[in-house]
Design an enzyme around this catalytic site. Sequence first.
Site, PDB file in Angstrom:
ATOM      1  N   SER A 165     -79.212 -41.863 -17.827  1.00  0.00           N
ATOM      2  CA  SER A 165     -78.867 -40.568 -18.912  1.00  0.00           C
ATOM      3  C   SER A 165     -80.277 -40.549 -19.613  1.00  0.00           C
ATOM      4  CB  SER A 165     -77.700 -40.689 -19.537  1.00  0.00           C
ATOM      5  OG  SER A 165     -76.564 -41.050 -19.102  1.00  0.00           O
ATOM      6  N   HIS A 211     -75.260 -35.326 -11.235  1.00  0.00           N
ATOM      7  CA  HIS A 211     -74.410 -36.254 -12.342  1.00  0.00           C
ATOM      8  C   HIS A 211     -74.454 -35.381 -13.777  1.00  0.00           C
ATOM      9  CE1 HIS A 211     -73.901 -39.517 -14.952  1.00  0.00           C
ATOM     10  NE2 HIS A 211     -73.308 -40.068 -14.130  1.00  0.00           N
ATOM     11  N   THR A 259     -73.289 -39.817  -7.296  1.00  0.00           N
ATOM     12  CA  THR A 259     -72.419 -40.611  -7.928  1.00  0.00           C
ATOM     13  C   THR A 259     -71.018 -40.423  -7.050  1.00  0.00           C
ATOM     14  OG1 THR A 259     -73.235 -40.230 -10.061  1.00  0.00           O
ATOM     15  CG2 THR A 259     -71.471 -41.644 -10.046  1.00  0.00           C
ATOM     16  N   TYR A 299     -99.351 -44.935 -40.022  1.00  0.00           N
ATOM     17  CA  TYR A 299     -98.607 -46.157 -40.480  1.00  0.00           C
ATOM     18  C   TYR A 299     -98.611 -47.015 -39.091  1.00  0.00           C
ATOM     19  CZ  TYR A 299     -94.374 -43.352 -39.634  1.00  0.00           C
ATOM     20  OH  TYR A 299     -93.563 -42.442 -39.240  1.00  0.00           O
TER      21      TYR A 299
HETATM   22  C1  LIG Z   1     -75.011 -43.427 -13.104  1.00  0.00           C
HETATM   23  C2  LIG Z   1     -75.536 -42.248 -13.059  1.00  0.00           C
HETATM   24  C3  LIG Z   1     -76.189 -41.611 -14.127  1.00  0.00           C
HETATM   25  C4  LIG Z   1     -76.244 -42.080 -15.529  1.00  0.00           C
HETATM   26  O1  LIG Z   1     -76.920 -43.306 -15.621  1.00  0.00           O
HETATM   27  P1  LIG Z   1     -76.252 -44.325 -16.715  1.00  0.00           P
HETATM   28  O2  LIG Z   1     -77.241 -45.374 -16.581  1.00  0.00           O
HETATM   29  O3  LIG Z   1     -74.689 -44.341 -16.786  1.00  0.00           O
HETATM   30  O4  LIG Z   1     -76.757 -43.374 -17.973  1.00  0.00           O
HETATM   31  C5  LIG Z   1     -77.216 -40.502 -13.731  1.00  0.00           C
HETATM   32  N1  LIG Z   1     -77.080 -40.013 -12.551  1.00  0.00           N
HETATM   33  C6  LIG Z   1     -76.593 -40.908 -11.365  1.00  0.00           C
HETATM   34  C7  LIG Z   1     -76.765 -40.093  -9.984  1.00  0.00           C
HETATM   35  C8  LIG Z   1     -75.784 -41.868 -11.616  1.00  0.00           C
HETATM   36  O5  LIG Z   1     -75.231 -42.554 -10.768  1.00  0.00           O
END
Ligand SMILES: *Cc1c(COP(=O)(O)O)cnc(C)c1O
Length: 478
Positions: free
Chosen positions: A149, A181, A238, A324
């Site tokens: 993400s 996703h 996914t 800083y």
């Molecule tokens: C799991 C997944 C994400 C999100 O990744 P996280 O590590 O859960 O934030 C994004 N894209 C795809 C294709 C994923 O399988």
Amino acid sequence: MFDRPERPVLSPAALDEALALVASEMRRRAAGRSDEPVQRERSQGLIARLAGGGLPATGQPLGEVAADLVALLDQRARTDHPRFFAFIPSPVSPASWIGEALTAIANPHAGAWPQAEGPAAVEAALVRWFADAAGLPDTAGGLFVSGGSMANLTALVAARDAALGDDDRHLGAAYISSETHSSVAKALRIIGVAASRIRRAPVDADLRMDAGALAGMIAADRRAGLKPFAVVATAGSTNCGAIDPLHDIADVCAAERLWLHVDGAYGASIALCPEHRALLAGLERADSLSWDAHKWLFQTYGCGLVLVRDRARLFDSFSAGPDYLRDATPDDGATNFWDLGPELTRPARALKLWMTLRVMGLDAVAAAIGHGFRLAEAAEHALRATPDWVVATTAQCAIVTFRYAPEGLDDAAADAVTEAAARRILAEGYAAVGATRIGGRVALRICAIHPETTIADIEETVRRLDACARQELAALRP
Ligand SMILES: *Cc1c(COP(=O)(O)O)cnc(C)c1O
């Protein structure tokens, strides 16, 4: 002289007790998992007592609190079980545990190079190594982030800034598909792309983005006065493991001068498996790439990678340089990681992965990834040999989807029985099989990336699912 205030110190005995507990946890989690149920009965009483018990004014013994923590840690889904096939499972290499623990104890500040030279050098070397594996050129750079993400978000900020200025930012349009996703649309919303300008290209029968339709949408949006700036392709979806036609999409991006982001959070790891590497043809044309190590590279959570073809793009978007932080300017031309991404203080996420890759060796990593492909193929084979089951999407990238659809059963009833079969096999403790939707109908989904899963595990899962479905069907038609 200043008096050092008294502070509680770990007594040698307390430390020994805590270390013994850690060692026994490692042994327990490393061994015999396949004999155990995939899901333990949760105890709401225990959760309420330990998590809701308030916090004491006076400290409690370390060993006692650690034992409570171990008990709480068992109140969860066992995503590292060899028969946990739902979501994206998280089989973790013990080398990652140890790398993570040692990193936490040293707690390097991995934001700036001079603050953590050793860890920064490892991160830079791994970024280079993964960029090479993806086929990206020498100009590529990137950094480790918490996961896919954040990788998607980081890359899309760079994509937006490369194309849009203050005056036309509100017109920016980005292209995804119905299978992309959810974190991508979320990232686009976060960076100010309105929902109506997050455009979904249609997919073909194999749920891969239709590059021809994509080109048509981009042209129409330009005519309507929008400013297309990025296309997000997926390498290993996914839901079903589909890989978008990367070359075709890259051609569209080249013709339209759009940024091509490839979401390889799940599937980019295939680049490390020579047997299947060709599936990712075109990946080397990406302007940016997301790659999760806490999925198919056996890391504990919080280990993702974002790579950008031209690392200067990340610097342009994320460098801040406040007064800083002047002391932390590296003097040898190196770049501080806090200038390449959203985080300032950040953990050294690359170290556990570096440790795992060294301990496993690349041949074993490749073999483990290839094993996942074979498991899903075995599941498909078993399903095709079992009457009344229909394969919804063929085995690809270690994922297969399927549903129970005996003749004469209407779609809605088949949906219900299919879903109930997954609930039943989980309740029996044998396997966790996820439910999803493919083409609008309920399907079950096996994502099989655990290196210790056996073909026998897969065949028995299919056999039991079939028995579960028959029982559900019988309950439906008494
Ligand atoms: C799991 C997944 C994400 C999100 O990744 P996280 O590590 O859960 O934030 C994004 N894209 C795809 C294709 C994923 O399988």
